[in-house]
Design a protein around this motif. Structure first.
Motif, PDB file in Angstrom:
ATOM      1  N   GLN A 242       0.827  -1.199   0.000  1.00  0.00           N
ATOM      2  CA  GLN A 242       0.000   0.000   0.000  1.00  0.00           C
ATOM      3  C   GLN A 242       0.866   1.256   0.000  1.00  0.00           C
ATOM      4  OE1 GLN A 242      -3.869   0.662   2.267  1.00  0.00           O
ATOM      5  NE2 GLN A 242      -2.419   1.653   3.641  1.00  0.00           N
ATOM      6  N   ALA A 243       1.906   1.252   0.819  1.00  0.00           N
ATOM      7  CA  ALA A 243       2.762   2.425   0.926  1.00  0.00           C
ATOM      8  C   ALA A 243       3.427   2.762  -0.402  1.00  0.00           C
ATOM      9  CB  ALA A 243       3.823   2.198   2.007  1.00  0.00           C
ATOM     10  N   GLN A 244       3.999   1.770  -1.069  1.00  0.00           N
ATOM     11  CA  GLN A 244       4.718   2.058  -2.309  1.00  0.00           C
ATOM     12  C   GLN A 244       3.760   2.442  -3.437  1.00  0.00           C
ATOM     13  OE1 GLN A 244       6.859  -1.618  -2.518  1.00  0.00           O
ATOM     14  NE2 GLN A 244       5.180  -2.764  -3.466  1.00  0.00           N
ATOM     15  N   SER A 245       2.557   1.862  -3.435  1.00  0.00           N
ATOM     16  CA  SER A 245       1.579   2.210  -4.471  1.00  0.00           C
ATOM     17  C   SER A 245       1.019   3.609  -4.248  1.00  0.00           C
ATOM     18  CB  SER A 245       0.445   1.182  -4.493  1.00  0.00           C
ATOM     19  OG  SER A 245       0.920  -0.082  -4.900  1.00  0.00           O
ATOM     20  N   HIS A 246       0.690   3.934  -3.003  1.00  0.00           N
ATOM     21  CA  HIS A 246       0.212   5.284  -2.705  1.00  0.00           C
ATOM     22  C   HIS A 246       1.310   6.314  -2.958  1.00  0.00           C
ATOM     23  CE1 HIS A 246      -3.344   4.032   0.138  1.00  0.00           C
ATOM     24  NE2 HIS A 246      -3.543   3.715  -1.129  1.00  0.00           N
ATOM     25  N   ALA A 247       2.553   5.977  -2.608  1.00  0.00           N
ATOM     26  CA  ALA A 247       3.668   6.898  -2.825  1.00  0.00           C
ATOM     27  C   ALA A 247       3.889   7.149  -4.315  1.00  0.00           C
ATOM     28  CB  ALA A 247       4.938   6.346  -2.190  1.00  0.00           C
ATOM     29  N   ALA A 248       3.525   6.177  -5.126  1.00  0.00           N
ATOM     30  CA  ALA A 248       3.650   6.337  -6.581  1.00  0.00           C
ATOM     31  C   ALA A 248       2.522   7.192  -7.153  1.00  0.00           C
ATOM     32  CB  ALA A 248       3.658   4.966  -7.257  1.00  0.00           C
ATOM     33  N   GLY A 249       1.538   7.520  -6.295  1.00  0.00           N
ATOM     34  CA  GLY A 249       0.429   8.358  -6.746  1.00  0.00           C
ATOM     35  C   GLY A 249      -0.781   7.578  -7.202  1.00  0.00           C
ATOM     36  N   TYR A 250      -0.837   6.278  -6.896  1.00  0.00           N
ATOM     37  CA  TYR A 250      -1.953   5.443  -7.318  1.00  0.00           C
ATOM     38  C   TYR A 250      -2.986   5.319  -6.201  1.00  0.00           C
ATOM     39  CZ  TYR A 250       1.579   4.045 -10.769  1.00  0.00           C
ATOM     40  OH  TYR A 250       2.555   4.045 -11.736  1.00  0.00           O
ATOM     41  N   GLY A 251      -4.241   5.193  -6.590  1.00  0.00           N
ATOM     42  CA  GLY A 251      -5.302   4.979  -5.607  1.00  0.00           C
ATOM     43  C   GLY A 251      -5.215   3.614  -4.960  1.00  0.00           C
ATOM     44  N   PHE A 252      -4.710   2.625  -5.748  1.00  0.00           N
ATOM     45  CA  PHE A 252      -4.494   1.252  -5.291  1.00  0.00           C
ATOM     46  C   PHE A 252      -5.806   0.632  -4.812  1.00  0.00           C
ATOM     47  CE2 PHE A 252      -2.122  -1.888  -2.465  1.00  0.00           C
ATOM     48  CZ  PHE A 252      -1.640  -2.619  -3.522  1.00  0.00           C
ATOM     49  N   ALA A 253      -5.773  -0.253  -3.824  1.00  0.00           N
ATOM     50  CA  ALA A 253      -6.956  -0.998  -3.387  1.00  0.00           C
ATOM     51  C   ALA A 253      -7.909  -0.105  -2.608  1.00  0.00           C
ATOM     52  CB  ALA A 253      -6.542  -2.189  -2.537  1.00  0.00           C
ATOM     53  N   GLN A 254      -9.190  -0.161  -2.975  1.00  0.00           N
ATOM     54  CA  GLN A 254     -10.207   0.604  -2.262  1.00  0.00           C
ATOM     55  C   GLN A 254     -10.710  -0.129  -1.025  1.00  0.00           C
ATOM     56  OE1 GLN A 254     -11.055   3.965  -3.586  1.00  0.00           O
ATOM     57  NE2 GLN A 254      -9.035   3.161  -4.135  1.00  0.00           N
ATOM     58  N   ARG A 255     -10.427  -1.428  -0.957  1.00  0.00           N
ATOM     59  CA  ARG A 255     -10.868  -2.231   0.186  1.00  0.00           C
ATOM     60  C   ARG A 255      -9.896  -3.386   0.376  1.00  0.00           C
ATOM     61  NH1 ARG A 255     -16.438  -2.818   1.996  1.00  0.00           N
ATOM     62  NH2 ARG A 255     -16.903  -1.604   0.132  1.00  0.00           N
TER      63      ARG A 255
END
Length: 480
Positions: A242-255
């Motif tokens: 989650q951290a690396q995906s959010h840091a990349a600017g992605y919304g990633f998993a919603q749940r």
């Protein structure tokens, strides 16, 4: 009631509102192919197979991704100890996982990507993180995520960076902070040359966490609906994803959805406790459908206890499902609902069953409805008063509910498992059938005392007899 699902991140159960209307995107962390699949693996993949089945039954178009981690420290170590190429070792167990999941009736995912096939995507993600100030290369081939650079790190598991202070161990060379984690690992002279790839940062191989972010982005986009996996993956794996995906600017998993653990005889499963059960052992010792039932019978978020009593109970319940379905199919011989490939998607499901499944996949409550409807169908079959369409509707409803759980007794999947207990069941069937024939002969001669005595002896042995227009049938009694 709309489908409500629990979110591990918020710790709340809330309505599912997909990113794209009418479709659900799902990423499930798949196996690391270091060794044979065990009960814990089955527990996780069965839990989310039921999720996929219910989503599809509810009318959603599901894109289901389940990755394969086919390169990792333990794969390299174990293959070297066995004197086998790492990729051959990995493929061996990837195939074993697939065979086992096919055997227990898991639907195959939409795509099943391997980590080694997505190095290009991983390099692109690392470059993006470095550019955004959240990762750094150590100059020797490794790349690390800078945990302190991301203010919401720890939010999934509700930890602060201060909670993650090290215990005094020596810091890995190349890291700026002990809490930073590897995105890419530099190649080591002791490892096979084939287990490394050239990148702008140096030659090396993927870190465990990086691969899932790269592959979920590749197949599901920047933002998707559900990320699932076993509870043991919440930290550090899912937190880091989650951290690396959010840091990349992605919304990633919603749940986030996590399945509970498996205990064996009351203890956490482990080789040191001598209670480690492989999938192959479980399927050799018990009917395959009963193993599936034992592992999905509890709520997916709860701990499942696997022991002799639980598997015995599951075997008996499965036998009853088979007996009822076959008996109804014989009565309705030739009707479309008796076909293995019958259209169960159009079968009407009881409202209580739908409500249970819509309430965060409440399988125990759903099973209670199944048992109630099964008993009603047995009564209708025994009375002989129900018409063809009434029986067909009841059988379709029963099969439809069981199909949601992956346990339709008349499906092609379970054609070879429907006798429920292999040779032992066949031997018992021969003995009981002989007793039933003797009982029928006594009744024909109006020797009621002998007929009752034969029935009582079977009942005392835990065998339930049901008399109906088509003769007597038997099932094993369920004991608590």
């Amino acid at each position: 009631m709309n489908l409500q699902l629990h979110d591990t991140a918020t710790r709340r159960t809330a309505p599912l509102i997909p990113v794209r209307e009418g479709a659900v995107s799902l990423y499930v962390c798949g196996p690391t192919t270091q060794g044979a699949p065990h009960l814990g693996h089955l527990r996780t993949f069965l839990a989310f197979d039921v999720l996929v089945r219910w989503l599809e039954r509810s009318g959603y178009e599901v894109t289901h991704i389940r990755n394969v981690t086919d390169i990792e420290d333990k794969i390299l170590t174990k293959s070297a100890e066995a004197g086998t190429e790492w990729w051959a070792w990995s493929l061996r167990f990837e195939r074993e996982f697939q065979d086992v999941l096919d055997a227990v009736g898991n639907r195959r995912p939409t795509y099943e990507p391997r980590a080694t096939g997505h190095v290009t995507e991983m390099v692109a993600l690392m470059q993006r993180l470095i550019e955004r100030g959240h990762a750094y290369a150590d100059g020797s081939g490794s790349v690390y995520f800078d945990v302190a650079s991301h203010p919401t790190y720890g939010s999934l598991t509700r930890q602060s960076l201060d909670d993650m202070q090290d215990a005094g161990e020596e810091m890995e060379e190349g890291k700026r902070d002990r809490r930073d984690f590897a995105l890419w690992k530099a190649a080591k002279p002791s490892e096979p040359a084939t287990a490394a790839w050239d990148t702008p940062f140096g030659r090396g191989r993927p870190g465990w966490h990086l691969e899932c972010s790269a592959m979920s982005h590749r197949y599901l986009g920047e933002t998707f609906d559900i990320h699932a996996g076993g509870l043991d993956l919440r930290f550090p794996h899912h937190e880091n994803e989650q951290a690396q995906s959010h840091a990349a600017g992605y919304g990633f998993a919603q749940r986030w959805m996590h399945s509970g653990m498996v205990t064996v005889d009351g203890l956490k499963m482990g080789k040191s406790l001598d209670n480690f059960v492989t999938a192959a052992q479980a399927l050799a010792d018990h009917p395959t459908a009963a193993v599936r039932l034992a592992l999905i019978g509890g709520h997916y978020r709860a701990t499942v206890e696997y022991n002799a009593a639980a598997t015995h109970e599951a075997e008996r319940v499965w036998e009853r499902f088979v007996s009822t379905a076959r008996r109804a199919a014989e009565r309705l011989a030739g009707h479309p609902i008796t076909r293995a490939d019958a259209d169960l998607g159009s079968a009407e499901l009881p409202k209580d069953f739908v409500s249970a499944m819509d309430d965060d996949l409440a399988v125990p409550e759903a099973l209670a409805v199944i048992h109630r409807e099964q008993a009603a169908l047995n009564t209708a079959l025994a009375s002989g008063d129900a018409g063809t369409e009434e029986l067909a509707g009841a059988l379709g409803s029963l099969r439809g509910m069981l199909d949601v759980l992956g346990l339709d007794p008349l499906s092609a999947q379970w054609a070879g498992d429907a006798t429920a207990a292999g040779g032992e069941h066949q031997a018992l069937d021969a003995l009981v059938t002989a007793q039933l024939a003797a009982r029928q002969a006594a009744r024909a001669e109006k020797d009621w005392a002998r007929a009752d005595a034969l029935r009582d002896s079977l009942t005392a042995a835990g065998i339930r007899i049901e008399d109906g227009p088509d003769g007597a049938r038997w099932t094993l009694e369920t004991t608590n």
